[in-house]
Design an enzyme around this catalytic site. Sequence first.
Site, PDB file in Angstrom:
ATOM      1  N   HIS A  61       0.864  -1.189   0.000  1.00  0.00           N
ATOM      2  CA  HIS A  61       0.000   0.000   0.000  1.00  0.00           C
ATOM      3  C   HIS A  61       0.898   1.235   0.000  1.00  0.00           C
ATOM      4  O   HIS A  61       1.365   1.688   1.039  1.00  0.00           O
ATOM      5  CB  HIS A  61      -0.899  -0.046   1.246  1.00  0.00           C
ATOM      6  CG  HIS A  61      -1.916   1.057   1.314  1.00  0.00           C
ATOM      7  ND1 HIS A  61      -3.128   0.905   1.957  1.00  0.00           N
ATOM      8  CD2 HIS A  61      -1.914   2.318   0.830  1.00  0.00           C
ATOM      9  CE1 HIS A  61      -3.817   2.032   1.869  1.00  0.00           C
ATOM     10  NE2 HIS A  61      -3.095   2.910   1.189  1.00  0.00           N
ATOM     11  N   HIS A  63       1.741   5.035  -2.482  1.00  0.00           N
ATOM     12  CA  HIS A  63       1.266   5.910  -3.556  1.00  0.00           C
ATOM     13  C   HIS A  63       2.395   6.610  -4.310  1.00  0.00           C
ATOM     14  O   HIS A  63       2.134   7.340  -5.267  1.00  0.00           O
ATOM     15  CB  HIS A  63       0.321   6.964  -2.978  1.00  0.00           C
ATOM     16  CG  HIS A  63      -0.853   6.378  -2.246  1.00  0.00           C
ATOM     17  ND1 HIS A  63      -1.937   5.849  -2.898  1.00  0.00           N
ATOM     18  CD2 HIS A  63      -1.094   6.201  -0.926  1.00  0.00           C
ATOM     19  CE1 HIS A  63      -2.815   5.398  -2.002  1.00  0.00           C
ATOM     20  NE2 HIS A  63      -2.323   5.591  -0.803  1.00  0.00           N
ATOM     21  N   GLU A 128      -7.525   2.194  -4.257  1.00  0.00           N
ATOM     22  CA  GLU A 128      -8.026   2.767  -2.991  1.00  0.00           C
ATOM     23  C   GLU A 128      -8.843   4.016  -3.313  1.00  0.00           C
ATOM     24  O   GLU A 128      -8.327   5.116  -3.367  1.00  0.00           O
ATOM     25  CB  GLU A 128      -6.870   3.116  -2.048  1.00  0.00           C
ATOM     26  CG  GLU A 128      -7.337   3.499  -0.649  1.00  0.00           C
ATOM     27  CD  GLU A 128      -6.220   3.995   0.268  1.00  0.00           C
ATOM     28  OE1 GLU A 128      -5.217   4.521  -0.242  1.00  0.00           O
ATOM     29  OE2 GLU A 128      -6.369   3.861   1.491  1.00  0.00           O
ATOM     30  N   HIS A 194     -11.669   2.372   4.813  1.00  0.00           N
ATOM     31  CA  HIS A 194     -12.431   3.622   4.690  1.00  0.00           C
ATOM     32  C   HIS A 194     -13.909   3.285   4.844  1.00  0.00           C
ATOM     33  O   HIS A 194     -14.718   3.557   3.971  1.00  0.00           O
ATOM     34  CB  HIS A 194     -12.133   4.303   3.352  1.00  0.00           C
ATOM     35  CG  HIS A 194     -10.738   4.858   3.270  1.00  0.00           C
ATOM     36  ND1 HIS A 194     -10.424   6.136   3.646  1.00  0.00           N
ATOM     37  CD2 HIS A 194      -9.573   4.291   2.873  1.00  0.00           C
ATOM     38  CE1 HIS A 194      -9.116   6.351   3.477  1.00  0.00           C
ATOM     39  NE2 HIS A 194      -8.582   5.243   3.009  1.00  0.00           N
ATOM     40  N   HIS A 215      -5.166  -0.255   6.548  1.00  0.00           N
ATOM     41  CA  HIS A 215      -4.733   0.522   7.722  1.00  0.00           C
ATOM     42  C   HIS A 215      -5.706   0.555   8.913  1.00  0.00           C
ATOM     43  O   HIS A 215      -6.485   1.472   9.071  1.00  0.00           O
ATOM     44  CB  HIS A 215      -4.246   1.921   7.359  1.00  0.00           C
ATOM     45  CG  HIS A 215      -5.042   2.730   6.373  1.00  0.00           C
ATOM     46  ND1 HIS A 215      -6.380   2.993   6.514  1.00  0.00           N
ATOM     47  CD2 HIS A 215      -4.660   3.370   5.239  1.00  0.00           C
ATOM     48  CE1 HIS A 215      -6.777   3.759   5.518  1.00  0.00           C
ATOM     49  NE2 HIS A 215      -5.765   3.990   4.728  1.00  0.00           N
ATOM     50  N   ASN A 218      -7.213   3.700  11.145  1.00  0.00           N
ATOM     51  CA  ASN A 218      -7.380   4.901  10.329  1.00  0.00           C
ATOM     52  C   ASN A 218      -8.529   4.727   9.348  1.00  0.00           C
ATOM     53  O   ASN A 218      -8.609   3.725   8.642  1.00  0.00           O
ATOM     54  CB  ASN A 218      -6.082   5.216   9.572  1.00  0.00           C
ATOM     55  CG  ASN A 218      -4.929   5.505  10.523  1.00  0.00           C
ATOM     56  OD1 ASN A 218      -3.943   4.779  10.583  1.00  0.00           O
ATOM     57  ND2 ASN A 218      -5.063   6.558  11.305  1.00  0.00           N
ATOM     58  N   ALA A 219      -9.420   5.729   9.305  1.00  0.00           N
ATOM     59  CA  ALA A 219     -10.547   5.745   8.365  1.00  0.00           C
ATOM     60  C   ALA A 219     -11.469   4.535   8.534  1.00  0.00           C
ATOM     61  O   ALA A 219     -11.853   3.873   7.573  1.00  0.00           O
ATOM     62  CB  ALA A 219     -10.063   5.853   6.916  1.00  0.00           C
ATOM     63  N   HIS A 250       0.363   8.144  12.680  1.00  0.00           N
ATOM     64  CA  HIS A 250      -1.021   7.757  12.382  1.00  0.00           C
ATOM     65  C   HIS A 250      -1.685   7.053  13.557  1.00  0.00           C
ATOM     66  O   HIS A 250      -2.905   7.124  13.707  1.00  0.00           O
ATOM     67  CB  HIS A 250      -1.071   6.847  11.147  1.00  0.00           C
ATOM     68  CG  HIS A 250      -1.043   7.595   9.851  1.00  0.00           C
ATOM     69  ND1 HIS A 250       0.080   8.201   9.370  1.00  0.00           N
ATOM     70  CD2 HIS A 250      -2.017   7.837   8.941  1.00  0.00           C
ATOM     71  CE1 HIS A 250      -0.197   8.782   8.209  1.00  0.00           C
ATOM     72  NE2 HIS A 250      -1.473   8.576   7.927  1.00  0.00           N
ATOM     73  N   ASP A 273       1.914   3.517   3.151  1.00  0.00           N
ATOM     74  CA  ASP A 273       0.913   4.493   2.690  1.00  0.00           C
ATOM     75  C   ASP A 273       1.620   5.789   2.268  1.00  0.00           C
ATOM     76  O   ASP A 273       1.080   6.887   2.416  1.00  0.00           O
ATOM     77  CB  ASP A 273      -0.156   4.757   3.763  1.00  0.00           C
ATOM     78  CG  ASP A 273      -1.469   5.264   3.169  1.00  0.00           C
ATOM     79  OD1 ASP A 273      -1.573   5.394   1.930  1.00  0.00           O
ATOM     80  OD2 ASP A 273      -2.403   5.552   3.947  1.00  0.00           O
TER      81      ASP A 273
END
Length: 384
Positions: A61, A63, A128, A194, A215, A218-219, A250, A273
Amino acid sequence: MKAIINGQLFTPQAVADNGVVLIDGETIAAVGPAHMIEIPSDAQVVDAGGRRIVPGLIDIHMHGLLGHSCMGQGVAEVAASLPRYGVTAFCPTTITAPMDRVFQALKEIAAVIDARPRGARILGIHIEGPHLSPKRPGMAPADIQHPLTWEEYQRMQEAAQGHIKMITFAPEEGDAAALIPRLLEQHVLPVLGHTDASFEQVSEWVKIGLSHVTHAFNAMRGFHHRRPGALGAVLLHDELVTQLIADGHHIHPGAMALLWKLKGPTRMVLISDAIPYAGMPSGEYDWEGYHLFLDGDTSRLEDGTLAGAIALLNQDVITLVERVRIPFPDALTAATTTPAQLIGHGDRLGRLAPGYAADIAILEEDGSAWQTWVNGEIVFAADA
Ligand SMILES: [Zn+2]
Protein backbone atom coordinates in the site's frame (compact mmCIF):
# COMPACT_ATOMS: atom_id res chain seq x y z
CA MET A 1 27.33 -17.94 -8.17
CA LYS A 2 27.27 -14.91 -5.91
CA ALA A 3 27.60 -14.76 -2.15
CA ILE A 4 26.77 -12.16 0.48
CA ILE A 5 28.96 -12.80 3.52
CA ASN A 6 29.67 -11.36 6.96
CA GLY A 7 26.22 -10.10 7.89
CA GLN A 8 23.72 -10.54 10.65
CA LEU A 9 21.18 -12.78 8.95
CA PHE A 10 17.42 -12.57 9.44
CA THR A 11 15.43 -14.98 7.28
CA PRO A 12 13.37 -13.16 8.90
CA GLN A 13 12.64 -15.53 11.77
CA ALA A 14 15.88 -17.50 11.94
CA VAL A 15 18.82 -15.38 13.03
CA ALA A 16 22.54 -16.02 12.53
CA ASP A 17 25.58 -13.88 13.20
CA ASN A 18 28.23 -14.10 10.48
CA GLY A 19 25.58 -15.27 8.02
CA VAL A 20 25.93 -16.09 4.34
CA VAL A 21 23.48 -16.02 1.44
CA LEU A 22 24.51 -17.95 -1.64
CA ILE A 23 22.82 -16.93 -4.88
CA ASP A 24 22.52 -18.92 -8.09
CA GLY A 25 21.20 -16.72 -10.89
CA GLU A 26 17.87 -15.24 -9.77
CA THR A 27 17.42 -17.63 -6.87
CA ILE A 28 18.77 -18.18 -3.38
CA ALA A 29 20.76 -21.42 -3.28
CA ALA A 30 21.69 -21.54 0.41
CA VAL A 31 21.33 -19.50 3.60
CA GLY A 32 22.95 -19.96 6.98
CA PRO A 33 25.88 -19.33 9.29
CA ALA A 34 29.27 -19.14 7.53
CA HIS A 35 30.59 -22.41 8.95
CA MET A 36 27.72 -24.34 7.35
CA ILE A 37 27.96 -22.96 3.82
CA GLU A 38 30.62 -23.71 1.28
CA ILE A 39 31.25 -20.77 -1.05
CA PRO A 40 32.52 -21.82 -4.52
CA SER A 41 35.98 -20.37 -5.20
CA ASP A 42 34.79 -18.54 -8.32
CA ALA A 43 31.79 -16.91 -6.60
CA GLN A 44 31.41 -13.13 -6.71
CA VAL A 45 31.51 -12.11 -3.04
CA VAL A 46 29.90 -9.08 -1.36
CA ASP A 47 31.05 -8.37 2.21
CA ALA A 48 28.07 -7.00 4.18
CA GLY A 49 30.43 -5.59 6.82
CA GLY A 50 28.41 -6.91 9.74
CA ARG A 51 25.20 -5.21 8.59
CA ARG A 52 21.76 -6.86 8.66
CA ILE A 53 20.92 -9.13 5.71
CA VAL A 54 17.12 -9.38 5.39
CA PRO A 55 14.50 -10.37 2.82
CA GLY A 56 13.62 -7.40 0.58
CA LEU A 57 10.73 -5.42 2.06
CA ILE A 58 7.27 -5.68 0.45
CA ASP A 59 4.96 -2.64 0.50
CA ILE A 60 1.42 -3.48 -0.63
CA HIS A 61 0.00 0.00 0.00
CA MET A 62 2.00 2.93 -1.30
CA HIS A 63 1.27 5.91 -3.56
CA GLY A 64 4.74 7.05 -4.57
CA LEU A 65 7.94 8.69 -3.36
CA LEU A 66 10.60 11.28 -4.24
CA GLY A 67 8.22 13.21 -6.50
CA HIS A 68 7.05 10.12 -8.43
CA SER A 69 3.38 9.09 -8.29
CA CYS A 70 1.74 5.68 -8.63
CA MET A 71 -1.22 7.34 -10.42
CA GLY A 72 0.16 6.62 -13.90
CA GLN A 73 3.46 6.14 -15.66
CA GLY A 74 5.40 7.50 -12.68
CA VAL A 75 5.17 3.93 -11.39
CA ALA A 76 8.31 3.13 -13.40
CA GLU A 77 10.30 5.70 -11.38
CA VAL A 78 8.65 4.50 -8.16
CA ALA A 79 9.89 0.97 -8.94
CA ALA A 80 13.36 2.33 -9.68
CA SER A 81 13.46 4.40 -6.45
CA LEU A 82 12.10 1.96 -3.86
CA PRO A 83 15.26 -0.19 -3.57
CA ARG A 84 17.08 2.74 -1.95
CA TYR A 85 14.73 2.08 1.01
CA GLY A 86 15.25 -1.69 0.97
CA VAL A 87 11.90 -2.32 -0.76
CA THR A 88 12.04 -5.00 -3.47
CA ALA A 89 8.33 -5.48 -4.28
CA PHE A 90 5.22 -3.34 -4.04
CA CYS A 91 1.62 -2.79 -5.09
CA PRO A 92 1.23 0.67 -6.65
CA THR A 93 -1.84 2.13 -4.98
CA THR A 94 -4.26 4.51 -6.68
CA ILE A 95 -6.19 7.24 -4.87
CA THR A 96 -9.65 8.74 -4.99
CA ALA A 97 -10.05 10.72 -8.21
CA PRO A 98 -12.80 11.13 -10.81
CA MET A 99 -13.27 7.77 -12.60
CA ASP A 100 -11.89 9.08 -15.93
CA ARG A 101 -8.65 9.85 -14.15
CA VAL A 102 -8.65 6.42 -12.45
CA PHE A 103 -9.16 4.60 -15.80
CA GLN A 104 -6.38 6.63 -17.41
CA ALA A 105 -4.02 5.91 -14.50
CA LEU A 106 -4.81 2.17 -14.67
CA LYS A 107 -3.98 2.06 -18.40
CA GLU A 108 -0.66 3.79 -17.79
CA ILE A 109 0.27 1.60 -14.82
CA ALA A 110 -0.59 -1.56 -16.80
CA ALA A 111 1.72 -0.46 -19.63
CA VAL A 112 4.53 0.08 -17.12
CA ILE A 113 3.97 -3.35 -15.54
CA ASP A 114 4.02 -5.05 -18.94
CA ALA A 115 7.29 -3.29 -19.79
CA ARG A 116 8.88 -4.85 -16.65
CA PRO A 117 10.80 -1.82 -15.38
CA ARG A 118 14.07 -2.14 -13.49
CA GLY A 119 13.94 -1.97 -9.71
CA ALA A 120 11.35 -3.25 -7.29
CA ARG A 121 8.90 -5.87 -8.54
CA ILE A 122 5.37 -4.69 -9.22
CA LEU A 123 3.06 -7.30 -7.69
CA GLY A 124 -0.22 -5.86 -8.99
CA ILE A 125 -2.32 -2.75 -8.56
CA HIS A 126 -4.08 -1.79 -5.34
CA ILE A 127 -7.19 0.37 -5.85
CA GLU A 128 -8.03 2.77 -2.99
CA GLY A 129 -11.03 4.91 -3.90
CA PRO A 130 -13.41 6.27 -4.93
CA HIS A 131 -15.41 3.33 -3.52
CA LEU A 132 -15.05 4.49 0.07
CA SER A 133 -17.58 5.47 2.70
CA PRO A 134 -18.48 9.16 2.29
CA LYS A 135 -18.38 9.18 6.11
CA ARG A 136 -14.78 7.89 6.27
CA PRO A 137 -13.04 9.14 3.12
CA GLY A 138 -9.82 10.17 4.91
CA MET A 139 -8.17 12.94 2.92
CA ALA A 140 -10.42 12.35 -0.11
CA PRO A 141 -13.60 14.32 -0.83
CA ALA A 142 -16.85 12.62 0.21
CA ASP A 143 -18.95 13.70 -2.76
CA ILE A 144 -17.27 11.61 -5.47
CA GLN A 145 -17.32 8.39 -3.46
CA HIS A 146 -19.74 5.78 -4.80
CA PRO A 147 -20.41 2.07 -4.19
CA LEU A 148 -18.20 -0.46 -5.93
CA THR A 149 -20.21 -2.42 -8.52
CA TRP A 150 -19.32 -5.48 -10.57
CA GLU A 151 -19.60 -3.45 -13.77
CA GLU A 152 -17.18 -0.84 -12.54
CA TYR A 153 -14.78 -3.51 -11.26
CA GLN A 154 -14.77 -5.10 -14.72
CA ARG A 155 -14.16 -1.77 -16.46
CA MET A 156 -11.25 -1.03 -14.12
CA GLN A 157 -9.76 -4.49 -14.57
CA GLU A 158 -10.07 -4.11 -18.35
CA ALA A 159 -8.25 -0.75 -18.25
CA ALA A 160 -5.61 -2.35 -16.01
CA GLN A 161 -5.10 -5.34 -18.36
CA GLY A 162 -5.97 -7.68 -15.49
CA HIS A 163 -3.29 -6.27 -13.17
CA ILE A 164 -5.60 -5.25 -10.31
CA LYS A 165 -4.70 -7.38 -7.27
CA MET A 166 -6.41 -5.62 -4.35
CA ILE A 167 -9.38 -3.27 -3.93
CA THR A 168 -9.96 -1.26 -0.76
CA PHE A 169 -13.64 -0.39 -0.50
CA ALA A 170 -16.52 0.13 1.91
CA PRO A 171 -18.70 -3.00 1.52
CA GLU A 172 -21.63 -1.34 3.31
CA GLU A 173 -22.18 1.04 0.38
CA GLY A 174 -24.86 -0.15 -2.08
CA ASP A 175 -24.52 -3.88 -2.83
CA ALA A 176 -20.73 -3.82 -2.66
CA ALA A 177 -20.58 -6.51 0.05
CA ALA A 178 -21.87 -9.04 -2.50
CA LEU A 179 -18.62 -8.53 -4.44
CA ILE A 180 -16.47 -10.07 -1.69
CA PRO A 181 -16.84 -13.70 -2.88
CA ARG A 182 -16.90 -12.68 -6.55
CA LEU A 183 -13.59 -10.81 -6.28
CA LEU A 184 -12.03 -13.77 -4.47
CA GLU A 185 -13.05 -16.03 -7.39
CA GLN A 186 -11.10 -13.66 -9.66
CA HIS A 187 -8.04 -13.89 -7.34
CA VAL A 188 -8.47 -10.24 -6.40
CA LEU A 189 -8.25 -9.45 -2.69
CA PRO A 190 -11.26 -7.56 -1.31
CA VAL A 191 -9.97 -5.18 1.34
CA LEU A 192 -12.13 -3.58 4.03
CA GLY A 193 -11.22 0.05 4.44
CA HIS A 194 -12.43 3.62 4.69
CA THR A 195 -15.54 2.08 6.18
CA ASP A 196 -18.32 3.12 8.53
CA ALA A 197 -19.54 -0.47 8.95
CA SER A 198 -20.78 -1.88 12.22
CA PHE A 199 -19.27 -4.76 14.17
CA GLU A 200 -22.15 -6.97 13.00
CA GLN A 201 -21.69 -6.13 9.32
CA VAL A 202 -17.97 -6.86 9.34
CA SER A 203 -18.58 -10.12 11.23
CA GLU A 204 -21.01 -11.22 8.46
CA TRP A 205 -18.49 -10.37 5.73
CA VAL A 206 -15.84 -12.49 7.43
CA LYS A 207 -18.22 -15.45 6.92
CA ILE A 208 -18.27 -14.82 3.14
CA GLY A 209 -14.50 -14.60 2.83
CA LEU A 210 -13.36 -11.15 3.89
CA SER A 211 -9.80 -11.58 5.15
CA HIS A 212 -7.94 -8.30 4.80
CA VAL A 213 -8.17 -4.77 6.14
CA THR A 214 -6.60 -1.48 5.04
CA HIS A 215 -4.73 0.52 7.72
CA ALA A 216 -6.36 -0.55 11.00
CA PHE A 217 -7.68 2.34 13.13
CA ASN A 218 -7.38 4.90 10.33
CA ALA A 219 -10.55 5.75 8.36
CA MET A 220 -12.86 3.22 10.01
CA ARG A 221 -15.64 3.31 12.59
CA GLY A 222 -13.93 3.22 15.97
CA PHE A 223 -14.45 1.11 19.06
CA HIS A 224 -17.12 1.75 21.69
CA HIS A 225 -17.94 -0.87 24.31
CA ARG A 226 -21.65 -0.91 23.38
CA ARG A 227 -21.01 -0.43 19.64
CA PRO A 228 -17.68 -2.13 18.89
CA GLY A 229 -17.80 -0.92 15.27
CA ALA A 230 -15.66 -2.05 12.35
CA LEU A 231 -12.56 -1.66 14.50
CA GLY A 232 -13.94 -4.01 17.17
CA ALA A 233 -14.50 -6.68 14.52
CA VAL A 234 -11.03 -6.14 13.07
CA LEU A 235 -9.49 -6.58 16.51
CA LEU A 236 -11.57 -9.65 17.36
CA HIS A 237 -11.61 -11.84 14.26
CA ASP A 238 -8.45 -13.89 13.67
CA GLU A 239 -9.47 -14.32 10.02
CA LEU A 240 -8.74 -10.65 9.42
CA VAL A 241 -5.14 -9.85 8.53
CA THR A 242 -4.69 -6.12 8.86
CA GLN A 243 -2.42 -3.42 7.51
CA LEU A 244 -0.81 -0.93 9.87
CA ILE A 245 0.79 2.42 9.12
CA ALA A 246 3.67 2.32 11.62
CA ASP A 247 5.08 5.80 11.05
CA GLY A 248 4.52 6.72 14.71
CA HIS A 249 2.07 9.51 13.77
CA HIS A 250 -1.02 7.76 12.38
CA ILE A 251 -1.45 5.58 15.47
CA HIS A 252 -0.39 5.96 19.09
CA PRO A 253 2.29 3.43 20.11
CA GLY A 254 -0.13 2.09 22.74
CA ALA A 255 -2.73 1.35 20.05
CA MET A 256 -0.06 -0.27 17.88
CA ALA A 257 0.98 -2.42 20.84
CA LEU A 258 -2.64 -3.47 21.44
CA LEU A 259 -3.10 -4.43 17.80
CA TRP A 260 0.17 -6.33 17.82
CA LYS A 261 -0.84 -8.23 20.95
CA LEU A 262 -4.05 -9.37 19.26
CA LYS A 263 -2.69 -10.06 15.77
CA GLY A 264 1.06 -10.73 15.93
CA PRO A 265 3.46 -10.79 12.98
CA THR A 266 1.54 -13.30 10.85
CA ARG A 267 -1.69 -11.28 10.88
CA MET A 268 -0.15 -7.84 10.50
CA VAL A 269 1.14 -6.22 7.34
CA LEU A 270 3.23 -3.10 7.70
CA ILE A 271 2.52 -0.59 4.96
CA SER A 272 3.98 2.84 4.29
CA ASP A 273 0.91 4.49 2.69
CA ALA A 274 3.64 6.81 1.42
CA ILE A 275 2.65 9.76 -0.76
CA PRO A 276 4.57 10.86 -3.87
CA TYR A 277 6.43 13.42 -1.77
CA ALA A 278 7.78 10.91 0.74
CA GLY A 279 11.53 11.38 1.01
CA MET A 280 11.29 15.04 -0.08
CA PRO A 281 12.09 18.18 1.98
CA SER A 282 9.42 19.82 4.15
CA GLY A 283 7.18 22.29 2.35
CA GLU A 284 3.94 22.62 0.39
CA TYR A 285 3.15 20.30 -2.50
CA ASP A 286 0.23 19.64 -4.87
CA TRP A 287 -0.93 16.08 -5.64
CA GLU A 288 -3.97 15.19 -7.76
CA GLY A 289 -5.82 18.32 -6.63
CA TYR A 290 -4.79 18.05 -2.96
CA HIS A 291 -2.65 20.78 -1.40
CA LEU A 292 -0.31 19.16 1.13
CA PHE A 293 1.77 20.52 3.98
CA LEU A 294 4.82 18.41 4.84
CA ASP A 295 6.51 19.18 8.15
CA GLY A 296 9.22 16.53 8.28
CA ASP A 297 7.05 14.07 10.26
CA THR A 298 3.64 14.14 8.56
CA SER A 299 1.73 15.18 5.45
CA ARG A 300 -1.50 17.06 6.12
CA LEU A 301 -4.25 18.99 4.40
CA GLU A 302 -4.76 22.60 5.44
CA ASP A 303 -7.39 21.52 8.02
CA GLY A 304 -4.87 19.21 9.70
CA THR A 305 -6.22 15.91 8.28
CA LEU A 306 -3.38 13.41 7.81
CA ALA A 307 -2.87 12.92 4.07
CA GLY A 308 -0.90 9.70 3.62
CA ALA A 309 2.51 9.21 5.18
CA ILE A 310 6.03 10.34 4.40
CA ALA A 311 7.99 7.54 6.10
CA LEU A 312 8.95 4.56 3.95
CA LEU A 313 8.67 0.93 4.97
CA ASN A 314 12.26 0.53 6.23
CA GLN A 315 11.68 3.38 8.69
CA ASP A 316 8.34 1.91 9.79
CA VAL A 317 10.03 -1.37 10.74
CA ILE A 318 12.45 0.55 12.96
CA THR A 319 9.66 2.71 14.43
CA LEU A 320 7.81 -0.44 15.46
CA VAL A 321 10.94 -1.83 17.09
CA GLU A 322 11.82 1.38 18.90
CA ARG A 323 8.40 2.73 19.89
CA VAL A 324 6.48 -0.51 20.47
CA ARG A 325 9.40 -2.74 21.52
CA ILE A 326 8.59 -5.37 18.89
CA PRO A 327 11.54 -7.74 18.27
CA PHE A 328 13.22 -6.92 14.94
CA PRO A 329 12.56 -10.37 13.35
CA ASP A 330 8.83 -10.00 14.12
CA ALA A 331 8.58 -6.46 12.74
CA LEU A 332 10.45 -7.70 9.68
CA THR A 333 8.06 -10.64 9.24
CA ALA A 334 5.16 -8.17 9.01
CA ALA A 335 6.99 -6.34 6.22
CA THR A 336 8.15 -9.40 4.26
CA THR A 337 6.73 -12.90 4.80
CA THR A 338 3.21 -11.89 5.77
CA PRO A 339 2.53 -9.51 2.85
CA ALA A 340 4.07 -12.05 0.42
CA GLN A 341 1.72 -14.77 1.66
CA LEU A 342 -1.28 -12.47 1.71
CA ILE A 343 -1.08 -11.70 -1.97
CA GLY A 344 -0.15 -15.20 -3.12
CA HIS A 345 3.64 -15.00 -3.45
CA GLY A 346 4.50 -16.83 -0.24
CA ASP A 347 6.30 -19.65 -2.07
CA ARG A 348 8.80 -17.35 -3.80
CA LEU A 349 9.03 -14.00 -1.98
CA GLY A 350 9.35 -12.68 1.57
CA ARG A 351 11.96 -15.06 2.98
CA LEU A 352 15.64 -15.83 2.69
CA ALA A 353 15.47 -19.55 1.95
CA PRO A 354 16.71 -21.93 -0.76
CA GLY A 355 14.47 -21.73 -3.82
CA TYR A 356 13.24 -18.23 -3.02
CA ALA A 357 13.90 -15.25 -5.28
CA ALA A 358 17.15 -13.48 -4.46
CA ASP A 359 15.37 -10.28 -3.33
CA ILE A 360 17.55 -9.09 -0.48
CA ALA A 361 18.14 -5.92 1.50
CA ILE A 362 21.31 -5.20 3.46
CA LEU A 363 20.36 -2.67 6.11
CA GLU A 364 22.16 -0.45 8.59
CA GLU A 365 21.12 -0.57 12.25
CA ASP A 366 18.90 2.52 11.71
CA GLY A 367 17.02 0.80 8.86
CA SER A 368 18.61 2.70 5.99
CA ALA A 369 19.55 0.53 3.04
CA TRP A 370 23.22 -0.13 2.25
CA GLN A 371 22.52 -2.45 -0.67
CA THR A 372 19.40 -3.92 -2.28
CA TRP A 373 19.10 -6.91 -4.59
CA VAL A 374 16.23 -7.95 -6.85
CA ASN A 375 16.33 -11.24 -8.75
CA GLY A 376 19.99 -11.80 -7.87
CA GLU A 377 21.14 -8.38 -9.16
CA ILE A 378 22.23 -5.35 -7.14
CA VAL A 379 19.66 -2.61 -7.90
CA PHE A 380 20.79 -0.13 -5.25
CA ALA A 381 24.10 0.50 -3.50
CA ALA A 382 24.55 3.40 -1.06
CA ASP A 383 28.25 3.65 -1.83
CA ALA A 384 27.86 3.43 -5.62
ZN1 LIG B 1 -3.44 4.92 0.96
